[in-house]
Design an enzyme around this catalytic site. Structure first.
Site, PDB file in Angstrom:
ATOM      1  CB  SER A 156      31.280  36.922  10.941  1.00 16.07           C
ATOM      2  OG  SER A 156      30.986  38.162  11.527  1.00 16.07           O
ATOM      3  CG  ASP A 195      27.556  40.808  10.867  1.00 17.00           C
ATOM      4  OD1 ASP A 195      26.509  40.770  11.545  1.00 17.00           O
ATOM      5  OD2 ASP A 195      28.617  40.290  11.258  1.00 17.00           O
ATOM      6  CG  ASP A 213      27.087  36.377  12.324  1.00 11.54           C
ATOM      7  OD1 ASP A 213      27.459  37.450  11.815  1.00 11.54           O
ATOM      8  OD2 ASP A 213      27.669  35.853  13.290  1.00 11.54           O
ATOM      9  CG  ASP A 239      28.139  38.833  15.090  1.00 11.59           C
ATOM     10  OD1 ASP A 239      28.253  39.462  14.022  1.00 11.59           O
ATOM     11  OD2 ASP A 239      28.956  37.962  15.460  1.00 11.59           O
TER      12      ASP A 239
END
Length: 586
Positions: free
Chosen positions: A156, A315, A317, A319
């Site tokens: 993340s 960010d 990834d 999400d």
């Protein structure tokens, strides 16, 4: 090769040097791994790499990349995957298969492939994306492909040295009870590397076990994103003059975010060139997190050059979404918290769906316990059920599943304070791609009224109250740090204060003990939520604070919120709560 100690028993550090020596000498480990370990000279470094197994938590793995039992590497990834394979087999899910995605981090493609081949060697089908994809697309793909599980390789927004491994179940959400505890139990049984299976990719492909997901999944995901738009005509009306600056922070958001904005009709989208391409070294930022001020330097520079209306960052990834918006009065760009951007989207959805007659029956808004209390005020204003869950978007995803199974409520929006939200039910995890799309639509709507997002936010404060929230963290690494965090939680649990930041403590919720104690009457009731190491203090005058250890980093987190009569009043109250909390725990 046998492990010296089982998962969960790494507190006994007597054997870490013995385990280290086995990793250095055993031919099971590749030459590069053994060379990396033999080159170590600092015993504290060796201890940190081997004092425990990298913990497989309720969401999966997360740790620093490197050789050792307490690191992210192909061996710890295979080991965790073998445990997951045991559980999938116990559920007769081999033929349903597992979808796998990964982000731009170092070793992400390698870890994804190792996970797939371990599952394949256990007779379990896999469906792997051919290149990096956003985490929410993996959530979507699990349900679209009718898989029993999903894996995404990502850390993340953690610093560049980290990577991680998140597990999803067939509902498309990260694993929740009972699957999380059951998978943990199976992973704990993998106490020897000799138990871990793998196979060559060519054999897995030939056996029909290793499958690559095609572009049609991207197209289906994109259609679901666009379906969340309420007023596409407003976008078209404002598209010519509405300017957007966007940065994917070297992550997975670049292609899907640009595509959805283009297909909706936004014409002036400027991408930060220096941060456009995927790069696990994150060369322009030390911390690829839209919550971090330093991540915005290049985007704000570009925003000023092109006179952007809105500045967005996702960010690695994709999400989480961070936002800045221009304040036309000062000419400066104002930072929005996840609570603020989430509330703007939430109110827009509730207001416009009510206006257009597209609000479903029994609508529900879902938020975590550390998210702004403004959500309660907005939900009440529109007659929408407000449901609170524990920290972690998986619990919001779980609510969507329950709504459908019980035919109770209809999910309209969900959010958490940490820059994550979801419009629609096509995925069961937070999605920065849909957040970008919705927030740009909201901003375009206000642009047609001669307002900025900041103007709209001020209107909301005036209508609902000046709700402001804060977050402070203490980082405490290693064995000693973990002990300190536990000691702090014990102290706050056993000796709660009567006052915090000038506010009276009205009640204390202990989610680990499942108790809510009224501090005035002494009455104890249930929290109604699952067990979790979280303490929540209900304070006077609509204030609150919450404390919990991070599930992904060596940190303890302090959340707090207030309601003021103005921005200045709210900020002053917030500062007092923070000073009291951190003064005690600095």
């Amino acid at each position: 090769m046998d492990l010296i100690y089982e998962r969960g028993k790494g507190e006994n550090t007597m054997n870490y040097m013995e385990v280290y020596k086995q990793w250095c000498e055993d031919s099971y480990f590749d030459e590069e791994t053994r060379a990396e370990l033999k080159a170590l000279t600092d015993e504290k470094e060796i201890e940190d790499r081997f004092y425990r197994q990298l913990e497989f938590g309720t969401g999966g793995l997360r740790g620093v990349i490197g050789a050792g039992t307490n690191r992210m590497n192909i061996y710890t990834v295979r080991q965790a995957t073998q445990g997951l394979a045991y559980y999938i087999i116990s559920q007769n899910g081999q033929d349903k298969g597992v979808a796998i995605a990964y982000d731009s981090r170092i070793m992400s493609p390698e870890f994804a492939k190792e996970a797939a081949l371990c599952l394949n060697a256990n007779g379990i089908k896999t469906y792997i994306f051919p290149s990096l994809r956003p985490t929410p697309e993996l959530s979507f793909a699990v349900r679209e492909l009718h898989c029993i599980s999903g894996i995404v390789i990502t850390a993340s927004h953690n610093p560049r040295e980290y990577n991680g491994y998140k597990v999803y179940w067939e509902d498309g959400a990260q694993i929740t009870p009972p699957h999380d505890k059951n998978i943990l139990a199976e992973v704990a049984k993998v106490t020897a590397f000799s138990q871990v299976k793998t196979m060559p990719e060519s054999e897995a492909v030939a056996a029909g076990l290793y499958n690559v997901i095609g572009e049609e999944m991207d197209d289906k995901y994109m259609e679901q994103l666009k379906a969340q738009s309420i007023h596409p005509e407003i976008i078209k009306a404002a598209a010519g003059e509405f300017k957007i600056v966007y940065t994917p922070l070297h992550g997975t958001g670049n292609l899907p975010v640009r595509r959805v904005l283009k297909e909706l009709g936004f014409e002036q989208v400027y991408v930060v060139k220096e941060q456009e391409l995927p790069d696990g070294n994150f060369p322009t930022v030390s911390y690829p997190n839209p919550e971090a001020e330093e991540a915005w330097e290049l985007a704000l520079k570009l925003a000023k050059e092109v006179d952007a209306d809105i500045v967005l960052a996702t960010d690695p990834d994709a999400d989480r979404l961070g936002v800045y918006c221009k304040d036309t009065r000062s000419g400066e760009y104002v930072s929005f918290t996840g609570n603020m951007s989430g509330m703007l989207i939430a109110e827009y959805i509730l207001r416009e769906r009510t206006k257009t007659g597209t609000m479903p029956e029994n609508p529900a808004l879902v938020e975590t316990i550390v998210t702004t209390d403004m959500a309660k005020a907005i939900a009440a204003d529109y007659g929408v059920k407000l449901i609170e869950v524990l920290t972690g978007f998986k619990y919001i995803g779980e609510q969507i599943k329950w709504f459908e199974e019980q035919n109770s409520y209809h999910y309209v929006f969900g959010l958490e304070e940490s820059y994550g939200c979801l419009a629609g039910t096509y995925a069961r995890d937070k999605d920065a791609c849909v957040a970008v799309m919705m927030l740009c639509e909201v901003a375009a709507y206000y642009k047609t009224q001669g307002k900025t997002l900041w103007d709209a936010m001020l209107d909301m404060y005036e209508k609902y109250g000046y709700y402001r929230e804060g977050l402070a963290t203490l980082t405490l690494k290693g064995i000693d740090g973990a002990a300190q965090i536990q000691s702090m939680m014990n102290e706050m649990r056993n000796n709660p204060k009567a006052q915090l930041g000038g506010f009276d403590v009205l009640a204390v919720r202990d989610y680990k003990a499942d108790t809510r104690k009224d501090m005035k009457t002494g009455e104890v009731t249930s929290t109604g939520l699952p067990e979790s190491n979280v303490l929540y203090y209900e304070l006077s005058d609509n204030a609150w604070c919450c404390v919990r250890p991070s599930g992904t980093e060596p940190k303890i987190k302090f959340y707090f919120g207030v309601k003021g009569s103005s921005l200045a009043d709210a900020e002053e109250k917030l500062a007092k709560v923070k000073a009291d909390l951190m003064g005690e725990n600095a």
